[in-house]
Design an enzyme around this catalytic site. Structure first.
Site: not given
Ligand SMILES: *Cc1c(COP(=O)(O)O)cnc(C)c1O
Length: 358
Positions: A101, A168, A192
């Site tokens: 990511w 993030d 998540k």
């Molecule tokens: C799942 C995830 C993403 C991607 O998320 P999307 O909403 O599918 O774009 C980005 N960063 C992390 C840390 C993730 O766990």
């Protein structure tokens, strides 16, 4: 319906009571005579919902009345890889590279300016978190990923910087007590730990905006989104509604203090078993292991398929490892109950015991 124990990395499991409440709202939202699915994003009822969700997000992060805004946008965390750089990257941004990511975030930022990787765990296939990070002061911001969903590593403390800090936090937001005010922008895909897929939470400090000179298309401009109260265009109404229910649930549980303790307990149970069990081994370095996503493998890959089947027979769902690593990944987001961990741990024990006879 018998519910499975859902260890999926995302979309995440949610509390049963929320599935029930959300189902009712699909039929008749709060007695309005309309389904939540046909409720206008400009209606009074939804305005109340999104304001409540924003207020809960700020409350849980302790950022209320601190010049931060909570936005619920479209596009997922992947969209924020681009949007953060669009709005914040003047000349150069620094990154900590700890997995897929963060690599994606770097790749997207490169469309807007220079990027510098100031620390990386690539040398050991992202099995650890780089320490003693020094951030140069000539960058516009430092970006990193607090929890590496794929590799199962997690920052336990955060880099100290003079420059704005962008994080993030998709896979561990609201899972533990941290000082959110050390960050200037936090984003997280809802699916998540917040709610169903479709919405993305952004917590942004107003002071860091308005520094770039490039023209920003309206929908990508945080300032315009703030001005539009996060409803610039049609919001993902259902996702935001369920996120609100889930954040309310979290507050009812006792907030981050209580959930952190519960998450710790869950993670300890599982890692203890992974370390004890002769058939499994953990992927990440001990001190950097994620409380949210435990990544592990069989000592011999011939057990992989067998254990997956065995677990599936025991109502365990979603533990197949990420396609890039194989093995297993058990995600233990807020709503996953301790009984699900007990189930998985017992399953691992039983599998070990029976392994000669399976
Ligand atoms: C799942 C995830 C993403 C991607 O998320 P999307 O909403 O599918 O774009 C980005 N960063 C992390 C840390 C993730 O766990």
């Amino acid at each position: 319906m018998q519910r499975l124990h859902n260890f999926s990395a995302g979309p995440c499991t949610l509390p049963d009571e929320i599935f029930e409440k959300a189902s009712q709202a699909v039929i008749n939202f709060d007695g309005s005579g309309l389904s939540i699915l046909e409720t206008s994003h400009r209606s009074e009822a939804f305005t109340e919902v999104i304001q409540k969700a924003q207020s809960l997000a700020l409350e849980l992060s302790g950022l209320k009345n601190k010049n931060y805004y909570a936005l619920f946008l479209h596009g997922g965390a992947s969209f924020q890889f681009m949007m953060t750089a669009y709005n914040l990257l003047v000349n150069k941004a620094a990154f900590i590279e700890t997995g897929r990511w963060s690599e994606n975030a770097i790749a997207e930022a490169q469309y807007f300016g220079k990027t510098e990787i100031i620390a990386s765990s690539k040398d050991k296939n992202h099995t650890y978190i780089p320490k003693k990070i020094q951030c140069p002061s000539d960058v516009d911001y430092l970006h990193f990923t607090s929890n590496n969903t794929i590799y199962g590593t997690q920052f336990k403390s955060f880099p100290q910087t003079e420059v704005p800090l962008v994080c993030d936090m998709s896979s561990d937001i609201f899972s533990r007590q941290i000082d959110f005010s050390q960050f200037d922008l936090i984003y997280a895909g809802a699916q998540k730990n917040i709610g169903p897929a479709g919405a993305t939470l952004v917590l942004v400090k107003e002071d860091i905006l308005g520094k770039v000179t490039r023209k920003i298309p309206s929908i990508l401009d945080y300032q315009k989104q703030i001005k539009a109260k996060s409803v610039y265009n049609t919001s993902p109404v259902f996702s935001i509604y369920v996120s609100m229910l889930n954040l309310e649930w979290l507050v009812r549980q006792g907030g981050l203090k209580v959930i952190e303790k519960r998450n710790q307990e869950k993670a300890e149970m599982l890692y203890h078993e992974i370390d004890r069990n002769s058939l499994f081994k953990a992927y990440a370095k001990k001190q950097d292991r994620s409380m949210m996503n435990a990544v592990f493998t069989s000592v011999d890959s011939k057990f992989d398929e067998k254990f997956l089947n065995f677990a599936n027979q025991h109502q365990i769902s979603g533990i197949k490892g990420h396609r890039s690593l194989g093995g297993f990944r058990a995600s233990m987001y807020n709503a996953l109950g301790i009984e699900s961990l007990e189930k998985l741990v017992n399953c691992m024990k039983e599998f070990e015991k029976n392994t000669n006879t399976i």
